[in-house]
Write a protein that holds these residues in place. Sequence first.
Motif, PDB file in Angstrom:
ATOM      1  N   HIS A   1      62.425  58.008  58.564  1.00 16.89           N
ATOM      2  CA  HIS A   1      62.655  56.866  57.800  1.00 16.89           C
ATOM      3  C   HIS A   1      61.776  56.956  56.553  1.00 16.89           C
ATOM      4  O   HIS A   1      60.830  57.391  56.350  1.00 16.89           O
ATOM      5  CB  HIS A   1      62.061  55.627  58.467  1.00 16.89           C
ATOM      6  CG  HIS A   1      62.838  55.467  59.690  1.00 16.89           C
ATOM      7  ND1 HIS A   1      64.221  55.136  59.772  1.00 16.89           N
ATOM      8  CD2 HIS A   1      62.632  55.498  61.176  1.00 16.89           C
ATOM      9  CE1 HIS A   1      64.645  55.020  61.137  1.00 16.89           C
ATOM     10  NE2 HIS A   1      63.486  55.236  61.666  1.00 16.89           N
ATOM     11  N   THR A   2      62.054  56.282  55.447  1.00 21.15           N
ATOM     12  CA  THR A   2      61.607  56.253  54.111  1.00 21.15           C
ATOM     13  C   THR A   2      60.732  55.226  53.722  1.00 21.15           C
ATOM     14  O   THR A   2      60.039  55.019  52.691  1.00 21.15           O
ATOM     15  CB  THR A   2      62.374  56.982  53.078  1.00 21.15           C
ATOM     16  OG1 THR A   2      63.467  56.142  52.927  1.00 21.15           O
ATOM     17  CG2 THR A   2      62.589  58.396  53.408  1.00 21.15           C
ATOM     18  N   THR A   3      61.191  53.827  54.404  1.00 23.55           N
ATOM     19  CA  THR A   3      60.544  52.704  53.769  1.00 23.55           C
ATOM     20  C   THR A   3      60.136  51.990  54.936  1.00 23.55           C
ATOM     21  O   THR A   3      60.313  52.027  55.995  1.00 23.55           O
ATOM     22  CB  THR A   3      61.800  51.895  53.134  1.00 23.55           C
ATOM     23  OG1 THR A   3      62.638  51.277  54.538  1.00 23.55           O
ATOM     24  CG2 THR A   3      62.620  52.347  52.353  1.00 23.55           C
TER      25      THR A   3
ATOM     26  N   ARG B   1      54.451  59.156  58.008  1.00 20.91           N
ATOM     27  CA  ARG B   1      54.464  60.628  57.901  1.00 20.91           C
ATOM     28  C   ARG B   1      53.409  61.491  58.386  1.00 20.91           C
ATOM     29  O   ARG B   1      53.675  62.562  58.905  1.00 20.91           O
ATOM     30  CB  ARG B   1      54.462  60.662  56.197  1.00 20.91           C
ATOM     31  CG  ARG B   1      55.652  60.443  55.661  1.00 20.91           C
ATOM     32  CD  ARG B   1      55.558  60.215  54.240  1.00 20.91           C
ATOM     33  NE  ARG B   1      57.005  59.773  53.517  1.00 20.91           N
ATOM     34  CZ  ARG B   1      56.922  59.450  52.264  1.00 20.91           C
ATOM     35  NH1 ARG B   1      55.961  59.374  51.439  1.00 20.91           N
ATOM     36  NH2 ARG B   1      58.074  59.003  51.753  1.00 20.91           N
TER      37      ARG B   1
ATOM     38  N   VAL C   1      54.270  53.576  55.675  1.00 17.80           N
ATOM     39  CA  VAL C   1      54.975  54.900  55.398  1.00 17.80           C
ATOM     40  C   VAL C   1      54.051  56.088  55.350  1.00 17.80           C
ATOM     41  O   VAL C   1      54.357  57.200  55.999  1.00 17.80           O
ATOM     42  CB  VAL C   1      55.629  54.886  54.020  1.00 17.80           C
ATOM     43  CG1 VAL C   1      56.520  56.152  53.747  1.00 17.80           C
ATOM     44  CG2 VAL C   1      56.834  53.782  53.937  1.00 17.80           C
TER      45      VAL C   1
END
Length: 341
Positions: free
Chosen positions: A223-225, A211, A207
């Motif tokens: 997306h965050t996971t 980012r 992650v």
Amino acid sequence: MEQRRDGADALKFPILIGDIGGTNARFALLLDSFAEPKMFPVVQTADFETVDDAIQETVLDKTSVQPKSAVLAVAGPIDGDEIDLTNAPWVIRPQQMLAGLGIGEVIVVNDFEAQALAISSLGEQSRMKIGGGEVHEGASRAVVGPGTGLGVAGLVRARNMWIPVAGEGGHVDLGPRTARDLAIWPHLETIEGRISGEQVLCGRGLVNLYRAIAAVDGADPVHTTPADITDAAVNQKEPLSIEAVDLFATYLGRVAGDLALIFMARGGVFIAGGIFQRIMPILKTDQLRAAFEDKAPHSDLMREIPLFVVTEPLAALAGLATYARTPRFFGLETTGRRWVA
């Protein structure tokens, strides 16, 4: 009471074996030295207040078998009667297990010691070879695995025994090599200004990398996971995720190459962990192998060292079972890591 132990002493059956990570815990029972492990459902550490609760509800309440011994692999340093997991709130208290669960002996090892035990006898059906090189029987081996953290261990052969070498190798520095790396690195989240292998090569590390790529490209991260990122990459849904997974594999190849040199691992370097198994369908093995071998002035040496992906999903439990059956074949130091009733 904690005692010294000769590694050749036999354990009393039935034996409870457990692989306790930051996210999941896996348990099995070994009824005797010839039986295959009786597996129990995988549990999430977040679903139970303590490991004792998990063992009671997941194993002991589901069988009439009472284990006499336990061999547990935990994701964290073992330094006393209270063992904290690195990436989960559980605290392992072996003395409490002896009293509360009716187990006569508990041995606790590092989770990647268990992976090292596994690669001592991992068959061809449980591994996938990447590139060239041949295994030198009896030579040192190494295992690295991205999961909740980045696990690392070595395996050396001496006095007719396999000796696992545990440590915190996932926290070595990780640096940029290419122009793209140099653009990405300033955007990676650090720990006190430092970028370790684990800051990039684990679930939260993926992650972090995703980012950073978005920041370089001026894009909004969707997306965050890690699961969402790997799913998007495997299904070719989003360029940011695809690049993140590609670079993840390349960087892991570099670290695996470092470990090959550190251990002179002519017996092979093994990549373990669930994250890597999920990205195997889109794995660019030539890029991974190139990153592994890119170790001038030792590139010729690196071409001779085999690299494998562990495809057995329960390798750590298999390693613990191998040790539990025949501890005399392993130089596993249990002083300070063994408790008896």
